[in-house]
Design an enzyme around this catalytic site. Structure first.
Site, PDB file in Angstrom:
ATOM      1  N   GLY A  80       3.519   6.056  -2.268  1.00 11.16           N
ATOM      2  CA  GLY A  80       4.405   4.671  -0.698  1.00 11.16           C
ATOM      3  C   GLY A  80       3.852   4.239   0.233  1.00 11.16           C
ATOM      4  O   GLY A  80       4.877   4.772   1.046  1.00 11.16           O
ATOM      5  N   ASN A 117       2.307  -8.557  -4.639  1.00  9.96           N
ATOM      6  CA  ASN A 117       1.611  -7.505  -4.965  1.00  9.96           C
ATOM      7  C   ASN A 117       0.416  -7.422  -4.411  1.00  9.96           C
ATOM      8  O   ASN A 117      -0.102  -8.256  -3.536  1.00  9.96           O
ATOM      9  CB  ASN A 117       1.089  -7.204  -6.774  1.00  9.96           C
ATOM     10  CG  ASN A 117       0.892  -5.641  -6.608  1.00  9.96           C
ATOM     11  OD1 ASN A 117       0.902  -4.873  -6.643  1.00  9.96           O
ATOM     12  ND2 ASN A 117      -0.531  -5.883  -7.542  1.00  9.96           N
ATOM     13  N   ASN A 163       2.203   2.478   1.804  1.00  9.14           N
ATOM     14  CA  ASN A 163       2.640   0.650   1.536  1.00  9.14           C
ATOM     15  C   ASN A 163       3.974   0.723   1.938  1.00  9.14           C
ATOM     16  O   ASN A 163       4.503   0.053   2.932  1.00  9.14           O
ATOM     17  CB  ASN A 163       1.678   0.243   0.945  1.00  9.14           C
ATOM     18  CG  ASN A 163       0.268  -0.334   0.494  1.00  9.14           C
ATOM     19  OD1 ASN A 163       0.670  -0.772   2.116  1.00  9.14           O
ATOM     20  ND2 ASN A 163      -0.185  -0.040  -0.380  1.00  9.14           N
ATOM     21  N   HIS A 214      -3.248  -4.808  -3.621  1.00  8.28           N
ATOM     22  CA  HIS A 214      -4.628  -4.798  -5.236  1.00  8.28           C
ATOM     23  C   HIS A 214      -5.448  -4.371  -4.405  1.00  8.28           C
ATOM     24  O   HIS A 214      -5.681  -5.239  -3.354  1.00  8.28           O
ATOM     25  CB  HIS A 214      -4.948  -6.089  -6.298  1.00  8.28           C
ATOM     26  CG  HIS A 214      -5.569  -5.314  -6.970  1.00  8.28           C
ATOM     27  ND1 HIS A 214      -5.491  -3.868  -8.036  1.00  8.28           N
ATOM     28  CD2 HIS A 214      -6.982  -5.436  -7.241  1.00  8.28           C
ATOM     29  CE1 HIS A 214      -6.153  -3.852  -9.251  1.00  8.28           C
ATOM     30  NE2 HIS A 214      -6.965  -4.439  -8.355  1.00  8.28           N
ATOM     31  N   MET A 269       2.901   0.825 -10.950  1.00 12.26           N
ATOM     32  CA  MET A 269       2.177   0.686 -11.959  1.00 12.26           C
ATOM     33  C   MET A 269       2.268   0.056 -13.070  1.00 12.26           C
ATOM     34  O   MET A 269       2.034   0.662 -13.758  1.00 12.26           O
ATOM     35  CB  MET A 269       1.340   2.027 -11.660  1.00 12.26           C
ATOM     36  CG  MET A 269       0.544   2.457 -10.108  1.00 12.26           C
ATOM     37  SD  MET A 269      -0.399   1.366  -9.919  1.00 12.26           S
ATOM     38  CE  MET A 269      -1.835   1.794  -9.976  1.00 12.26           C
ATOM     39  N   LYS A 270       3.216  -1.155 -13.671  1.00 11.93           N
ATOM     40  CA  LYS A 270       3.351  -0.867 -14.427  1.00 11.93           C
ATOM     41  C   LYS A 270       3.713  -2.910 -14.835  1.00 11.93           C
ATOM     42  O   LYS A 270       3.497  -3.417 -13.615  1.00 11.93           O
ATOM     43  CB  LYS A 270       5.721  -0.809 -14.759  1.00 11.93           C
ATOM     44  CG  LYS A 270       5.533   0.620 -15.125  1.00 11.93           C
ATOM     45  CD  LYS A 270       5.339   0.902 -16.548  1.00 11.93           C
ATOM     46  CE  LYS A 270       4.989   1.955 -17.949  1.00 11.93           C
ATOM     47  NZ  LYS A 270       4.433   1.945 -18.473  1.00 11.93           N
ATOM     48  N   LEU A 282       4.865  -6.262 -14.941  1.00  7.58           N
ATOM     49  CA  LEU A 282       6.438  -6.748 -15.166  1.00  7.58           C
ATOM     50  C   LEU A 282       6.043  -8.367 -16.479  1.00  7.58           C
ATOM     51  O   LEU A 282       5.072  -9.085 -16.231  1.00  7.58           O
ATOM     52  CB  LEU A 282       7.130  -7.041 -14.313  1.00  7.58           C
ATOM     53  CG  LEU A 282       7.122  -6.025 -13.116  1.00  7.58           C
ATOM     54  CD1 LEU A 282       7.813  -7.051 -11.733  1.00  7.58           C
ATOM     55  CD2 LEU A 282       8.571  -5.416 -13.584  1.00  7.58           C
TER      56      LEU A 282
HETATM   57  C1  GAR Z   1      -2.725   1.255  -3.274  1.00  2.17           C
HETATM   58  O1  GAR Z   1      -4.320   1.006  -3.056  1.00  2.17           O
HETATM   59  C2  GAR Z   1      -2.782   0.048  -4.011  1.00  2.17           C
HETATM   60  O2  GAR Z   1      -2.537  -1.195  -3.505  1.00  2.17           O
HETATM   61  C3  GAR Z   1      -2.878   0.317  -5.469  1.00  2.17           C
HETATM   62  O3  GAR Z   1      -2.430   1.333  -5.209  1.00  2.17           O
HETATM   63  C4  GAR Z   1      -2.334   2.353  -4.789  1.00  2.17           C
HETATM   64  C5  GAR Z   1      -0.581   2.582  -4.400  1.00  2.17           C
HETATM   65  O4  GAR Z   1      -1.027   3.694  -2.610  1.00  2.17           O
HETATM   66  N1  GAR Z   1      -2.009  -0.605  -6.538  1.00  2.17           N
HETATM   67  C6  GAR Z   1      -2.773  -1.026  -7.932  1.00  2.17           C
HETATM   68  O5  GAR Z   1      -3.326  -0.395  -8.076  1.00  2.17           O
HETATM   69  C7  GAR Z   1      -2.292  -1.831  -8.069  1.00  2.17           C
HETATM   70  N2  GAR Z   1      -2.710  -2.293  -9.359  1.00  2.17           N
HETATM   71  P1  GAR Z   1       0.608   4.108  -1.718  1.00  2.17           P
HETATM   72  O6  GAR Z   1       1.336   4.517  -2.998  1.00  2.17           O
HETATM   73  O7  GAR Z   1       0.375   4.833  -1.297  1.00  2.17           O
HETATM   74  O8  GAR Z   1       1.336   2.941  -1.804  1.00  2.17           O
END
Ligand code: GAR
Length: 187
Positions: free
Chosen positions: A15, A107, A17, A109, A90-91, A93
């Site tokens: 979390g 989102n 972000n 990425h 990570m799901k 929708l």
């Molecule tokens: C981040 O790097 C985000 O971009 C990625 O997971 C990480 C979560 O970090 N998301 C994906 O790969 C989605 N396709 P966080 O939980 O510290 O925010």
């Protein structure tokens, strides 16, 4: 002061972000107010952080995705939430869920989309000997990491980079980019 849009952040993990969005949302000019955090992982650190900052948090199992989406939809409607941010959620929708929030789900990425959709991004970027990587904020559609792009940030890969250093360097940029992208969506 802007009239803030009521938003929910979806997370699955650490979390970081989410934490940076919570910090940005304290700015009176930031367009969204984080009224709810939903996680499909009961141990997500972001849940603890949000609770500590008095943001309502809910855990729903996503083992059964349609039940997860039904639960989310009920709660989002009840709370009149208008905008959703996926932050390490990570799901994938479903089309059915997304149609309730058309162009209202975004989102982040960790790659320069449309390159390197999906998991293990940094590993694949390095294996492919890319010169640049980065991160992308995009609208969510039913396809994986495929919706219209809002903003990207590019960084140069150096010869000392490994998976871990790239993850850290990209994540640092994500924290800046996600808030910028939200500001640009509501400009
Ligand atoms: C981040 O790097 C985000 O971009 C990625 O997971 C990480 C979560 O970090 N998301 C994906 O790969 C989605 N396709 P966080 O939980 O510290 O925010």
């Amino acid at each position: 002061m802007v009239k803030k849009i009521s938003a929910c952040i979806f997370i699955s993990g650490k979390g970081s972000n989410l934490i940076s969005l919570i910090k940005s949302s304290r700015d009176y000019n930031f367009p969204i107010k984080i009224d709810l955090v939903i996680s499909n992982n009961i141990d997500a650190y972001g849940l603890k952080y949000a609770k500590k900052h008095n943001i309502p948090c809910i855990y729903y199992s996503s083992v059964n995705l349609s039940r997860f989406e039904r639960n989310c939809l009920m709660e989002l409607k009840k709370r009149k939430i208008k905008f959703l941010c996926l932050a390490g959620f990570m799901k994938l929708l479903s089309k059915n869920f997304i149609k309730n929030f058309k162009y209202k789900i975004i989102n982040i990425h960790p790659s320069l989309l449309p390159k390197f959709k999906g998991l293990n991004t940094h590993k694949r970027v390095l294996k492919n000997k890319e010169k640049y990587t980065g991160c992308t904020v995009h609208y969510v559609n039913p396809k994986l990491d495929a919706g219209d792009i809002i903003l990207k940030k590019k960084i140069l890969i150096n010869k000392y980079d490994n998976e871990n250093s790239l993850k850290k360097r990209v994540l640092k940029q994500e924290h800046i980019l996600y808030s910028r992208a939200i500001r640009s969506v509501f400009k």
